[in-house]
Design a protein around this motif. Structure first.
Motif, PDB file in Angstrom:
ATOM      1  N   ALA A  91      48.893  86.653  19.259  1.00  0.00           N
ATOM      2  CA  ALA A  91      48.805  85.358  18.569  1.00  0.00           C
ATOM      3  C   ALA A  91      47.362  85.062  18.171  1.00  0.00           C
ATOM      4  O   ALA A  91      46.797  84.013  18.504  1.00  0.00           O
ATOM      5  N   ILE A  92      46.767  86.003  17.443  1.00  0.00           N
ATOM      6  CA  ILE A  92      45.396  85.865  16.962  1.00  0.00           C
ATOM      7  C   ILE A  92      45.435  85.936  15.433  1.00  0.00           C
ATOM      8  O   ILE A  92      45.930  86.929  14.880  1.00  0.00           O
ATOM      9  N   PRO A  93      44.948  84.931  14.737  1.00  0.00           N
ATOM     10  CA  PRO A  93      44.944  84.986  13.268  1.00  0.00           C
ATOM     11  C   PRO A  93      44.207  86.223  12.767  1.00  0.00           C
ATOM     12  O   PRO A  93      43.064  86.476  13.173  1.00  0.00           O
ATOM     13  N   THR A  94      44.855  86.978  11.890  1.00  0.00           N
ATOM     14  CA  THR A  94      44.301  88.254  11.442  1.00  0.00           C
ATOM     15  C   THR A  94      44.417  88.376   9.931  1.00  0.00           C
ATOM     16  O   THR A  94      45.492  88.173   9.368  1.00  0.00           O
ATOM     17  N   LEU A  95      43.296  88.701   9.298  1.00  0.00           N
ATOM     18  CA  LEU A  95      43.271  88.959   7.862  1.00  0.00           C
ATOM     19  C   LEU A  95      42.909  90.416   7.621  1.00  0.00           C
ATOM     20  O   LEU A  95      41.846  90.877   8.038  1.00  0.00           O
ATOM     21  N   TYR A  96      43.816  91.135   6.971  1.00  0.00           N
ATOM     22  CA  TYR A  96      43.514  92.492   6.518  1.00  0.00           C
ATOM     23  C   TYR A  96      42.974  92.406   5.092  1.00  0.00           C
ATOM     24  O   TYR A  96      43.608  91.792   4.225  1.00  0.00           O
ATOM     25  N   VAL A  97      41.819  93.013   4.867  1.00  0.00           N
ATOM     26  CA  VAL A  97      41.248  93.074   3.521  1.00  0.00           C
ATOM     27  C   VAL A  97      41.202  94.541   3.120  1.00  0.00           C
ATOM     28  O   VAL A  97      40.496  95.346   3.740  1.00  0.00           O
ATOM     29  N   MET A  98      41.977  94.890   2.092  1.00  0.00           N
ATOM     30  CA  MET A  98      42.133  96.287   1.701  1.00  0.00           C
ATOM     31  C   MET A  98      41.895  96.456   0.202  1.00  0.00           C
ATOM     32  O   MET A  98      42.299  95.607  -0.598  1.00  0.00           O
ATOM     33  N   GLY A  99      41.268  97.564  -0.151  1.00  0.00           N
ATOM     34  CA  GLY A  99      41.184  97.924  -1.558  1.00  0.00           C
ATOM     35  C   GLY A  99      42.518  98.496  -2.007  1.00  0.00           C
ATOM     36  O   GLY A  99      43.144  99.273  -1.278  1.00  0.00           O
ATOM     37  N   GLU A 100      42.956  98.123  -3.187  1.00  0.00           N
ATOM     38  CA  GLU A 100      44.257  98.604  -3.652  1.00  0.00           C
ATOM     39  C   GLU A 100      44.269 100.119  -3.872  1.00  0.00           C
ATOM     40  O   GLU A 100      45.343 100.730  -3.897  1.00  0.00           O
ATOM     41  N   LEU A 101      43.095 100.737  -3.993  1.00  0.00           N
ATOM     42  CA  LEU A 101      42.993 102.179  -4.196  1.00  0.00           C
ATOM     43  C   LEU A 101      42.781 102.943  -2.879  1.00  0.00           C
ATOM     44  O   LEU A 101      42.555 104.155  -2.906  1.00  0.00           O
ATOM     45  N   ASP A 102      42.886 102.259  -1.770  1.00  0.00           N
ATOM     46  CA  ASP A 102      42.722 102.890  -0.458  1.00  0.00           C
ATOM     47  C   ASP A 102      44.026 103.615  -0.109  1.00  0.00           C
ATOM     48  O   ASP A 102      44.786 103.212   0.774  1.00  0.00           O
ATOM     49  N   TYR A 103      44.270 104.713  -0.811  1.00  0.00           N
ATOM     50  CA  TYR A 103      45.598 105.338  -0.821  1.00  0.00           C
ATOM     51  C   TYR A 103      46.021 105.894   0.533  1.00  0.00           C
ATOM     52  O   TYR A 103      47.216 106.025   0.809  1.00  0.00           O
ATOM     53  N   LEU A 160      47.540  89.768   4.376  1.00  0.00           N
ATOM     54  CA  LEU A 160      46.846  90.832   3.656  1.00  0.00           C
ATOM     55  C   LEU A 160      46.251  90.302   2.366  1.00  0.00           C
ATOM     56  O   LEU A 160      46.918  89.586   1.615  1.00  0.00           O
ATOM     57  N   HIS A 161      45.005  90.662   2.109  1.00  0.00           N
ATOM     58  CA  HIS A 161      44.374  90.394   0.820  1.00  0.00           C
ATOM     59  C   HIS A 161      43.968  91.724   0.211  1.00  0.00           C
ATOM     60  O   HIS A 161      43.180  92.484   0.798  1.00  0.00           O
ATOM     61  N   GLU A 162      44.516  92.051  -0.957  1.00  0.00           N
ATOM     62  CA  GLU A 162      44.193  93.284  -1.662  1.00  0.00           C
ATOM     63  C   GLU A 162      43.122  93.007  -2.721  1.00  0.00           C
ATOM     64  O   GLU A 162      43.213  92.027  -3.464  1.00  0.00           O
ATOM     65  N   ILE A 163      42.144  93.884  -2.798  1.00  0.00           N
ATOM     66  CA  ILE A 163      41.087  93.770  -3.795  1.00  0.00           C
ATOM     67  C   ILE A 163      41.347  94.801  -4.895  1.00  0.00           C
ATOM     68  O   ILE A 163      41.469  96.000  -4.623  1.00  0.00           O
ATOM     69  N   ALA A 164      41.443  94.324  -6.118  1.00  0.00           N
ATOM     70  CA  ALA A 164      41.770  95.201  -7.259  1.00  0.00           C
ATOM     71  C   ALA A 164      40.655  96.208  -7.525  1.00  0.00           C
ATOM     72  O   ALA A 164      39.469  95.917  -7.323  1.00  0.00           O
TER      73      ALA A 164
END
Length: 245
Positions: free
Chosen positions: A184-196, A214-218
């Protein structure tokens, strides 16, 4: 608390410090054998590394500095260390920002790890590290990230590289357990969309955990804090501020 990945150092956060320090007190960690910790610890630590032992290093630093709890930002393999610390002492992790997160090795990365394990005793470790860097970060716009990690990896010795390489065998079993354990820990995943190699397993993890998003970066690859620092900073700082209140 900033936690870098294997082969890096606290210098990978150079594009975060100015933006973050406007809002928070910062602590940048050099993991054992990396960065400035290399000179202090490389001759003192002989035992096999585990994610638990490395994660406890961070908790010991917090104890030493009388930090009861903190928000954590991790990158690449450092995200597993942050997640392991949260499993050990969840009351000390207020939130987690996990960039370029490693939540499972897919078939391609498992083959890569197996080949590296086969040859790690017979070829220079920097050859392996450069190969891995090009496979994980192949796009032209990832050149800066590749060079940064290769430069920092040169500060490791061969023995230290082998110690860290043994951790790869723990990744999939550990992450299968983490997928079943929704802290129960707030978690944000930040990923590049090309991180295949890593983005699809992250999507599966977020779908299974109600406290994660999840937040994807174009047009961005694995080391998203270096490739797209402005978007990484804006989104992650906003997320942490939302947890504060």
């Amino acid at each position: 608390m900033f936690v870098h990945g294997a082969g890096g150092s606290s210098s990978i956060w150079c594009k975060q410090v100015k933006a973050y320090k406007q809002h928070f007190n910062l602590l940048l960690i050099d993991l054992r054998g990396h960065g400035k910790s290399n000179r202090l610890l490389k001759d003192l630590i002989a035992k096999r590394y585990t994610f638990q032992s490395v994660s406890r290093d961070i908790l010991h630093v917090m104890d030493h500095l009388n930090i009861q709890a903190a928000h954590f930002v991790g990158m690449s393999l450092g995200t597993i260390i942050v997640r392991t610390a949260a499993e050990i002492a969840p009351e000390r992790i207020l939130s987690m920002v996990l960039g370029g997160a490693v939540t499972r090795f897919n078939t391609r990365s498992q083959v890569l790890v197996a080949l590296g394990d086969l040859f790690k005793h017979v070829i220079p470790y920097m050859w392996l590290y450069k190969l891995f860097a090009y496979i994980v970060m192949p796009q032209r716009n990832q050149r800066q990230s590749r060079l940064l990690f290769i430069r920092e990896a040169k500060k490791l010795c061969q023995k230290e590289f082998k110690r860290w390489y043994t951790l790869t065998s723990e990744v999939n079993p550990l992450m299968r357990y983490f997928k079943e354990s929704d802290l129960a820990i707030p978690t944000l995943y930040v990923m590049g969309e090309l991180d295949y190699m890593f983005i699809q397993p992250v999507k599966e993890m977020v779908a299974a955990h109600k406290f994660s998003q999840l937040h994807e970066i174009a047009d961005c690859g694995h080391v998203c804090n270096v490739e797209r620092p402005d978007e990484f900073n804006q989104r992650s700082i906003q997320f942490i501020q939302n947890q504060i209140g």
